[in-house]
Design an enzyme around this catalytic site. Structure first.
Site, short mmCIF file in Angstrom:
data_model
loop_
_atom_site.label_atom_id
_atom_site.label_comp_id
_atom_site.label_asym_id
_atom_site.label_seq_id
_atom_site.Cartn_x
_atom_site.Cartn_y
_atom_site.Cartn_z
N ARG A 73 -5.68 66.64 -2.07
CA ARG A 73 -6.19 65.33 -2.86
C ARG A 73 -7.37 65.56 -3.30
O ARG A 73 -8.35 65.62 -2.81
CB ARG A 73 -5.94 64.31 -1.83
CG ARG A 73 -6.08 62.98 -2.76
CD ARG A 73 -6.32 61.52 -1.82
NE ARG A 73 -6.48 60.37 -2.57
CZ ARG A 73 -7.55 59.97 -2.87
NH1 ARG A 73 -8.82 60.70 -2.59
NH2 ARG A 73 -7.54 58.66 -3.66
N LYS A 85 -16.63 64.28 -1.29
CA LYS A 85 -16.86 63.29 -0.12
C LYS A 85 -18.29 63.42 0.10
O LYS A 85 -19.09 64.62 0.04
CB LYS A 85 -15.95 63.37 0.76
CG LYS A 85 -14.57 62.81 0.62
CD LYS A 85 -13.67 62.36 1.61
CE LYS A 85 -12.57 61.36 0.87
NZ LYS A 85 -11.49 61.38 1.83
N1 HH2 Z 1 -9.60 59.29 0.24
C1 HH2 Z 1 -9.90 58.35 -0.48
C2 HH2 Z 1 -8.83 57.41 -0.90
N2 HH2 Z 1 -7.47 57.49 -0.43
N3 HH2 Z 1 -6.11 58.87 1.00
C3 HH2 Z 1 -5.81 60.03 1.89
N4 HH2 Z 1 -4.53 60.14 2.28
N5 HH2 Z 1 -6.92 60.72 2.16
C4 HH2 Z 1 -8.29 60.60 1.88
O1 HH2 Z 1 -8.88 61.40 2.28
C5 HH2 Z 1 -8.59 59.62 0.73
C6 HH2 Z 1 -7.34 58.62 0.46
C7 HH2 Z 1 -11.31 58.23 -0.75
O2 HH2 Z 1 -11.45 58.96 -2.15
P1 HH2 Z 1 -11.43 58.06 -3.67
O3 HH2 Z 1 -10.13 57.58 -3.86
O4 HH2 Z 1 -12.11 59.18 -4.77
O5 HH2 Z 1 -12.39 56.91 -3.55
P2 HH2 Z 1 -12.12 55.41 -3.24
O6 HH2 Z 1 -11.73 55.02 -1.98
O7 HH2 Z 1 -13.73 54.78 -3.35
O8 HH2 Z 1 -11.64 54.80 -4.36
#
Ligand code: HH2
Length: 286
Positions: free
Chosen positions: A262, A228
């Site tokens: 995660r 992040k």
């Molecule tokens: N962060 C992201 C997406 N979903 N869900 C939970 N429970 N907690 C988190 O911190 C979280 C999440 C963001 O990360 P990522 O999926 O890699 O990115 P994007 O939303 O751009 O797909």
């Protein structure tokens, strides 16, 4: 170091019963063209499934499959498109032997994913959409309730809290109560402070430092710190070069009570946890 009560907890997760006597690793599978961390890499079915299998080989205990990016400014995705991205990947991985979580804010997709065999529904919107809790209450899915302030498009513009830890903790406790009122037992519930979702660097660091206060609610805590922007800000690294910082943050989170991490970089996190677990389980002679 305090001994956390998550060690005695179990989590009902679809047909799985996860024993949380060690931190678990949730590998991220983004079936999106535009995720901040890995957008476009695993956008088609074969690439997403191959990536998911690699994460399992590397030691993922569960997988989180998402079809809509939540990064600031990401384009909204229709139900039709999100379903087309996510459900075939879920179906292809059902026999993989690990619980599969679906990362969605859409009640209709929650319902369809639960019926199709998902073991967890992960909602960055805290199941606040009308019908979201009802969509999962009749299933045996676990739910991950995440805190965010504002909406993804604008949430990073001016996040404000009087006391970020108390407010996030209070929100999560209220949503756990709402989930229980909708018929979802605590044994199916995970909470997440939502690092980076409507939080400045200082808010994120304060929450990480005080994560044990969130863990004190008695429900397992999931932490998503991987790659992040807070890691970027601290290490001055681009998103593809944040593995070391992410692993450091993951270890801090487990020391402060996180039960599930995660992450994108499963192998690196697994190695770090192997060291942490060994130190935690050594018997001290006196
Ligand atoms: N962060 C992201 C997406 N979903 N869900 C939970 N429970 N907690 C988190 O911190 C979280 C999440 C963001 O990360 P990522 O999926 O890699 O990115 P994007 O939303 O751009 O797909």
């Amino acid at each position: 170091m305090p001994s956390f009560h998550f060690r005695q907890m179990n989590l009902q997760c679809g047909t799985f019963r996860l024993v949380l006597n060690r931190p678990l690793i949730m590998g991220v599978v983004n079936v999106t063209p535009d995720s901040f961390s890995d957008g476009g890499h695993y956008h088609n079915l074969d690439a997403a499934v191959a990536h998911a299998r690699r994460l399992i080989d590397e030691g993922a205990d569960l997988l989180d499959i998402g079809g809509e990016s939540t990064r600031p400014g990401a384009a909204a995705v229709s139900l039709e498109e999100e379903r087309r991205r996510v459900l075939p990947v879920l179906d292809a991985l059902l026999s993989s032997g690990v619980p599969l979580s679906i990362d969605t804010q859409k009640p209709q997709l929650m319902r369809e994913a639960a019926a199709a065999g998902a073991a967890m529904i992960n909602d960055i919107n805290g199941f606040e959409a009308a019908d979201a809790l009802q969509a999962v209450s009749g299933s045996d899915c676990a739910i991950c309730i995440m805190h965010k302030q504002g909406q993804p498009q604008t949430m990073q513009q001016a996040p404000q809290y009087r006391d970020v830890v108390a407010e996030v903790d209070g929100y999560l406790r209220a949503r756990v109560a709402a989930a229980e009122a909708a018929g979802i037992t605590q044994s199916r519930i995970v909470v997440d402070p939502g690092f980076g979702f409507g939080k400045t660097l200082e808010h994120n660091l304060t929450l990480l430092r005080a994560l044990d206060r969130v863990a004190a609610a008695g429900v397992p805590v999931l932490a998503g710190l991987s790659r992040k922007s807070m890691i970027g800000a601290l290490t001055e690294r681009e998103v593809g070069h944040r593995v070391f910082g992410s692993v450091a943050a993951a270890l801090i989170a487990v020391q402060r009570g996180a039960a599930i991490l995660r992450v994108h970089d499963v192998a690196a996190t697994r190695d770090a946890l192997a060291v942490w677990n060994a130190v935690e389980s050594i018997k001290i002679k006196n």
